[in-house]
Design a protein around this motif. Structure first.
Motif: not given
Length: 242
Positions: A155-164, A201-214
Motif C-alpha cells: 500500500i502506497r503511503l505519502t511521507g507524512r502518512e507514513f510518519e503519522v 487519519i482519514g486517509k490512513l483509515r481508508r487505506k487500512l480499510g478501517d471505517q471511521a464509524s467502526n
C-alpha cells in the motif's frame, strides 16, 4: 518529569532526584511536556503553576488530567488557599510552595507514589529498533517506508502518512492529541486550528480499510485525539493504492 520554566530548578531537581535513584526528564514549556508524555511513561509529574509565556500550569494540569492518570504534584510560588483549592480540584495530588525544602518534597513524592502503587501505566512495549512494526496482519517497513497488507499487497503511503502511522503504532495503546502527533511528525510549532492530522487519519483509515464509524485500528477519543488500539477482529482489508 519536572515541568518548570526555571531551568535552574529543573537542573537542580534533576541532579537531586537523580542522586535519590530517579530518572528525571525536564520540560520548560507545554509543548515539550506533551512530546515527552507521548514518548515515555512516568511515575510522577512535578508541575510549576506559573509560566511567564504561553500556557500556564493550570491549563497544563487540566490537559494532564484529561489524558493521563499519573501522580501530579503542583509546585508554586503562590501560597494562597484559593490557588491550592483550584489545583486540588483539578486533580493534583499535592501542592508544594516555593521555596521548598528538597527533602520535604522528596517525602511528599514518595507518599503520593505509594498511593498510586500498581496504577502507573508502564507505557506501550515496543522495540523501535525493529525493521518492521506488525499489527493485525499488516507490516510497516521502517527501512523502506512501505506498508504491506495481510494479503501481501503493498500500500502506497505519502511521507507524512507514513510518519503519522509510525507514530501511532509505536505508541499503541496510548492516546495522543493532535498537538502531540504534529510535534512528533512535523517537529514544528503547531496551530490549535491545524486540522491536517484529521485529514491524514482519514486517509490512513481508508487505506487500512478501517471505517471511521467502526474503527478497529485508529480509534477516535472524543475531545482528546487518537489511539492506535488494534482489536482481534479479522477481515480488515487493503482499500487499494493511490
Amino acid at each position: 518529569m519536572v515541568v518548570d520554566d526555571d531551568r535552574g530548578i529543573c537542573t537542580f531537581l534533576k541532579r537531586f532526584l537523580g542522586d535519590e535513584g530517579f530518572v528525571v526528564k525536564t520540560a520548560d514549556e507545554g509543548r515539550k511536556m506533551r512530546r515527552a508524555l507521548a514518548d515515555d511513561a512516568f511515575n510522577l509529574i512535578l508541575l510549576d503553576l506559573g509560566f511567564p509565556r504561553g500556557e500556564d500550569g493550570v491549563t497544563l494540569a487540566r490537559q494532564l488530567r484529561v489524558q493521563y492518570d499519573y501522580p501530579l504534584i503542583i509546585i508554586s510560588g503562590k501560597n494562597t488557599t484559593i490557588d491550592k483549592v483550584v489545583c486540588l480540584e483539578l486533580g493534583a495530588d499535592d501542592y508544594v510552595t516555593k521555596p521548598f525544602e528538597p527533602r520535604e518534597l522528596l517525602a511528599r513524592m514518595r507518599t503520593v507514589m505509594r498511593r498510586y502503587s500498581g496504577r502507573v501505566d508502564p507505557g506501550p512495549s515496543r522495540d523501535q529498533q525493529d525493521a518492521f512494526l506488525s499489527f493485525a496482519g499488516w507490516k510497516l517497513d521502517l527501512d523502506r517506508y512501505h506498508l504491506n497488507a495481510p494479503t501481501g499487497q503493498r500500500i502506497r503511503l505519502t511521507g507524512r502518512e507514513f510518519e503519522v502511522l509510525r507514530a501511532l503504532v509505536q505508541r499503541r495503546g496510548r492516546v495522543l492529541t493532535r498537538e502531540q502527533i504534529l510535534d512528533i511528525v512535523a517537529n514544528r510549532s503547531w496551530s490549535p486550528y491545524d486540522r491536517s492530522v484529521d485529514v491524514l487519519i482519514g486517509k490512513l483509515r481508508r487505506k487500512l480499510g478501517d471505517q471511521a464509524s467502526n474503527a478497529q485500528l485508529i480509534k477516535t477519543v472524543r475531545g482528546v485525539g487518537y489511539v492506535f488500539a488494534p482489536s482481534n477482529r479479522s477481515g480488515l482489508h487493503a482499500a487499494g493504492q493511490e
